[in-house]
Write an enzyme that holds these catalytic residues in place. Structure first.
Site, PDB file in Angstrom:
ATOM      1  N   ASP A  16       0.663   7.917  -6.193  1.00  0.00           N
ATOM      2  CA  ASP A  16       1.278   8.387  -7.458  1.00  0.00           C
ATOM      3  C   ASP A  16       1.111   7.311  -8.529  1.00  0.00           C
ATOM      4  OD1 ASP A  16       4.836   7.566  -7.194  1.00  0.00           O
ATOM      5  OD2 ASP A  16       3.112   6.604  -6.223  1.00  0.00           O
ATOM      6  N   HIS A 247       5.232  -3.879  -3.997  1.00  0.00           N
ATOM      7  CA  HIS A 247       5.498  -2.731  -3.125  1.00  0.00           C
ATOM      8  C   HIS A 247       4.188  -2.182  -2.530  1.00  0.00           C
ATOM      9  CE1 HIS A 247       9.706  -2.683  -4.211  1.00  0.00           C
ATOM     10  NE2 HIS A 247       9.474  -2.409  -5.459  1.00  0.00           N
TER      11      HIS A 247
HETATM   12  O1  RIB Z   1       9.859   2.060  -4.274  1.00  0.00           O
HETATM   13  C1  RIB Z   1       8.578   1.669  -4.694  1.00  0.00           C
HETATM   14  C2  RIB Z   1       7.604   2.800  -4.579  1.00  0.00           C
HETATM   15  O2  RIB Z   1       7.950   3.852  -5.483  1.00  0.00           O
HETATM   16  C3  RIB Z   1       6.172   2.382  -4.963  1.00  0.00           C
HETATM   17  O3  RIB Z   1       5.245   3.155  -4.246  1.00  0.00           O
HETATM   18  C4  RIB Z   1       6.109   2.736  -6.418  1.00  0.00           C
HETATM   19  O4  RIB Z   1       4.766   2.978  -6.850  1.00  0.00           O
HETATM   20  C5  RIB Z   1       6.907   4.015  -6.449  1.00  0.00           C
HETATM   21  O5  RIB Z   1       6.035   5.082  -6.054  1.00  0.00           O
HETATM   22 CA    CA Z   2       3.497   4.397  -5.469  1.00  0.00          CA
END
Ligand code: RIB
Ligand code: CA
Length: 324
Positions: A16, A247
Site C-alpha cells: 500500500d 516498518h
Molecule cells: O504500521 C505500519 C504499517 O502500516 C506499514 O506497512 C505502513 O506502510 C502502513 O501500511
Molecule cells: Ca505498508
C-alpha cells in the site's frame, strides 16, 4: 574463482505505497538475493487507486516496469475502508512529493488471481511479502483453498504481540485496516513470519542516515528525498523521533538476514470486536493441548520478538544507497 551461489528468493510484494513501502520495494530491487515476480496493490495508507498509481510510478522511476502490477481490493473483507492517513504518508501516499503520472498501467488480472497463478507456476518457491492490510491474501485464500500448499512462506509487516499499537492504543495499522482478513491469514496452513511493532519500533533510521540515502545521485534516492520529509515530520511530532521507525524495510532485512531477528512460535488470534479490534493476541508458552478454545487448532507462526537494530539499519542504508 568459486562464486558463492546466491539462492534467489521469488517474491510477490503486496503493498500500500506508502513511503516505507517505497523504501522496502527499492531495497528489494537493489538486492540480487530477491527476485520480484510482481507487485499486488491494496488500500491502506491511501485508497487503492492511489496506491496502485504509486506502485506504477515507483517502478517507472527506477526503470523496472518489467515487473507486473496487479490491482487488489479497495476495502476490507467484512467492514468499510477506514480511510487514508494523509498526516503520515501525505494525500498522494508518497509524502506529497511531486510525482509523474505513470505511463504504464496495471495488468487486467486482479491481485488474488495473480497470486494464485504465480504460486501454481512456481509451486513451493514463492514468498508472499505483505506490507499492507491482509485483504488480498484473505481473498486469495477464500477463492483458492489450495494456495497455502503452493506458497513457501508468508512474511508480513504487521501486528504487535507484546507492545502497544500505532493506529490505536491496541492495534497496528495493517492489522487494524482488516482484522477479519488478518485472522484468516494468520490461521491458514502456511508458514508465516510476523515482523511487527515489537521489533520495528526498535529500529530508528536517523535523519543523518536518511540524508546519506537521499543525497545519492539516483532516481530512487531523489524520489525518497521528496517523499521522506513529510513522513519524518510525522515521527518528529508524534514521537519526538530523529528520523523514522523502519516498518516495511525491516521485512526486507528479515528476508536478507533472518539471523538479525529473534522469533518465538506462538498461535495468534486477531481481535475483531470492540475497542481492542485489530489486536494480534499470541497464546504465549502454552502447549497446544492447553491452549484456550479460541487458540485451539491454530497454527503456530514465527513472531519477531527481538532484533539486532544496528544490523538491520546497516542493511537498509547499504541497499538503499546501492539502489538504482
Ligand atoms: O504500521 C505500519 C504499517 O502500516 C506499514 O506497512 C505502513 O506502510 C502502513 O501500511
Ligand atoms: Ca505498508
Amino acid at each position: 574463482v568459486y562464486k558463492r551461489q546466491v539462492m534467489t528468493r521469488k517474491l510477490i510484494i503486496d503493498t500500500d505505497p506508502g513511503v516505507d513501502d517505497a523504501m522496502a520495494i527499492l531495497m528489494a530491487l537493489a538486492s540480487p538475493e530477491l527476485e520480484i515476480l510482481g507487485l499486488t496493490t491494496i488500500f491502506g495508507n491511501a485508497a487503492i487507486d492511489v496506491t496502485t498509481s504509486n506502485a506504477l510510478t515507483l517502478l517507472e522511476t527506477v526503470s523496472r516496469s518489467d515487473i507486473p502490477v496487479s490491482v487488489g481490493e479497495s476495502k476490507p473483507i467484512a467492514s468499510g475502508y477506514l480511510g487514508p492517513v494523509p498526516q503520515v504518508h501525505g494525500a498522494n501516499g508518497l509524502g506529497d512529493a511531486e510525482l509523474v503520472t505513470p505511463n504504464t498501467s496495471a495488468s487486467a488480472e486482479g491481485a488474488a488471481t495473480f497470486i494464485h497463478r504465480i504460486a501454481a507456476e512456481n509451486p513451493g518457491q514463492v514468498t508472499i511479502l505483505a506490507l499492507g492490510p491482509l485483504t488480498n491474501l484473505a481473498v486469495a485464500l477464500q477463492r483458492h483453498p489450495d494456495l497455502p500448499a503452493l506458497i513457501d512462506r508468508v512474511v508480513i509487516m504487521g501486528g504487535n504481540a507484546r507492545v502497544p499499537g500505532n493506529a490505536t492504543p491496541v492495534a497496528e495499522a495493517n492489522i487494524n485496516n482488516d482484522p477479519e482478513a488478518a485472522d484468516l491469514v494468520l490461521g491458514a496452513d502456511w508458514p508465516v513470519t510476523m515482523v511487527g511493532l515489537d521489533v520495528t519500533h526498535q529500529i530508528n533510521l536517523t535523519g543523518a542516515a536518511i540524508d546519506r540515502i537521499t543525497s545519492r545521485e539516483s532516481a530512487g534516492a531523489r524520489l525518497l528525498g521528496n517523499a521522506l520529509p513529510l513522513y519524518r515530520g510525522f515521527f518528529e511530532v508524534t514521537n519526538g523521533l530523529d528520523g523514522i521507525y523502519v516498518h516495511d524495510p525491516a521485512t526486507i532485512a528479515y528476508l536478507l538476514d533472518p539471523e538479525a531477528f529473534t522469533t518465538q512460535s506462538w498461535p495468534v488470534r486477531v481481535e475483531t470486536e470492540s475497542f481492542s479490534r485489530g489486536k494480534t493476541w499470541p497464546n504465549l508458552g502454552d502447549t497446544d493441548e492447553a491452549a484456550p478454545p479460541a487458540w485451539q487448532g491454530r497454527p503456530r507462526i514465527e513472531i519477531c520478538t527481538e532484533v539486532d537494530s544496528d544490523s538491520v539499519l546497516r542493511l537498509v542504508e547499504q541497499r538503499l544507497t546501492a539502489s538504482a
